[in-house]
Design a protein around this motif. Structure first.
Motif, PDB file in Angstrom:
ATOM      1  N   CYS A   1       9.338  -1.671  -2.157  1.00 36.15           N
ATOM      2  CA  CYS A   1       8.365  -2.398  -1.345  1.00 36.15           C
ATOM      3  C   CYS A   1       6.982  -1.821  -1.621  1.00 36.15           C
ATOM      4  O   CYS A   1       6.854  -0.661  -2.016  1.00 36.15           O
ATOM      5  N   TRP A   2       5.973  -2.629  -1.412  1.00 38.29           N
ATOM      6  CA  TRP A   2       4.616  -2.297  -1.844  1.00 38.29           C
ATOM      7  C   TRP A   2       3.636  -2.316  -0.684  1.00 38.29           C
ATOM      8  O   TRP A   2       3.858  -2.953   0.330  1.00 38.29           O
ATOM      9  N   ARG A   3       2.552  -1.590  -0.879  1.00 37.70           N
ATOM     10  CA  ARG A   3       1.365  -1.580  -0.024  1.00 37.70           C
ATOM     11  C   ARG A   3       1.703  -1.240   1.425  1.00 37.70           C
ATOM     12  O   ARG A   3       2.343  -0.238   1.683  1.00 37.70           O
ATOM     13  N   GLU A   4       1.228  -2.042   2.375  1.00 35.82           N
ATOM     14  CA  GLU A   4       1.423  -1.736   3.796  1.00 35.82           C
ATOM     15  C   GLU A   4       2.895  -1.709   4.180  1.00 35.82           C
ATOM     16  O   GLU A   4       3.308  -0.875   4.996  1.00 35.82           O
ATOM     17  N   LEU A   5       3.686  -2.602   3.613  1.00 35.57           N
ATOM     18  CA  LEU A   5       5.120  -2.602   3.900  1.00 35.57           C
ATOM     19  C   LEU A   5       5.734  -1.270   3.483  1.00 35.57           C
ATOM     20  O   LEU A   5       6.558  -0.706   4.203  1.00 35.57           O
ATOM     21  N   ALA A   6       5.311  -0.742   2.342  1.00 33.26           N
ATOM     22  CA  ALA A   6       5.824   0.549   1.867  1.00 33.26           C
ATOM     23  C   ALA A   6       5.453   1.670   2.834  1.00 33.26           C
ATOM     24  O   ALA A   6       6.298   2.500   3.191  1.00 33.26           O
ATOM     25  N   GLU A   7       4.209   1.711   3.247  1.00 31.55           N
ATOM     26  CA  GLU A   7       3.767   2.773   4.158  1.00 31.55           C
ATOM     27  C   GLU A   7       4.460   2.667   5.513  1.00 31.55           C
ATOM     28  O   GLU A   7       4.886   3.677   6.082  1.00 31.55           O
TER      29      GLU A   7
END
Length: 144
Positions: free
Chosen positions: A58-64
């Motif tokens: 998962c990438w970006r805000e979803l990752a964080e």
């Protein structure tokens, strides 16, 4: 826009805490490994079990948000697209990997409770069509 038919929903338990990294361009990417068990009774009356493991990116805000919210053992629901890719390992052999590029990740509430707190800077979806996450960075920017 063409109809996107490569969607999968996968439910299982995290085998480890999410691994959060950042690309050289600064994009957050989290890797998760999810295990799902399937049980059935065989023709002989014996209980059978099969476990499927899938890697999830998962990438970006979803990752964080996933890295901050989820932990080993948590039951999760993952919605995303199946992705098949290959790479050369140390022995110069081609290795094929099937994984999920996640659009959504959520804790399962079947046997647990969760509380939700909004993060600042995220899109509320008001007035824009944010049904799908933007595509991940190019392969040149992937940290693995």
């Amino acid at each position: 826009m063409a109809f996107e038919s490569n969607f999968v929903t996968f439910i299982g338990n995290l085998t480890d805490d999410p691994d959060l990294r950042f690309t050289q361009g600064g994009a957050a990417v989290a890797s998760l490994r999810v295990a799902s068990n399937r049980r059935w009774t065989g023709k002989d009356g014996q209980q059978q079990e099969e476990t499927t493991f899938l890697n999830v990116n998962c990438w970006r805000e979803l990752a964080e948000n996933a890295a901050e919210s989820l932990h080993k053992g948590d039951r999760v629901l993952v919605i995303g697209r199946l992705r098949v890719r290959s790479y050369e390992n140390k022995d110069n052999q081609t290795v094929w990997v099937t994984e999920i590029e996640a659009d959504e990740i959520a804790p399962s509430l079947r046997w647990a409770r969760a509380s939700v707190s909004r993060t600042s800077g995220g899109s509320s979806g008001g007035g824009t069509n944010n049904d799908f996450a933007p595509p991940p960075p190019s392969d040149d920017d992937v940290p693995f």
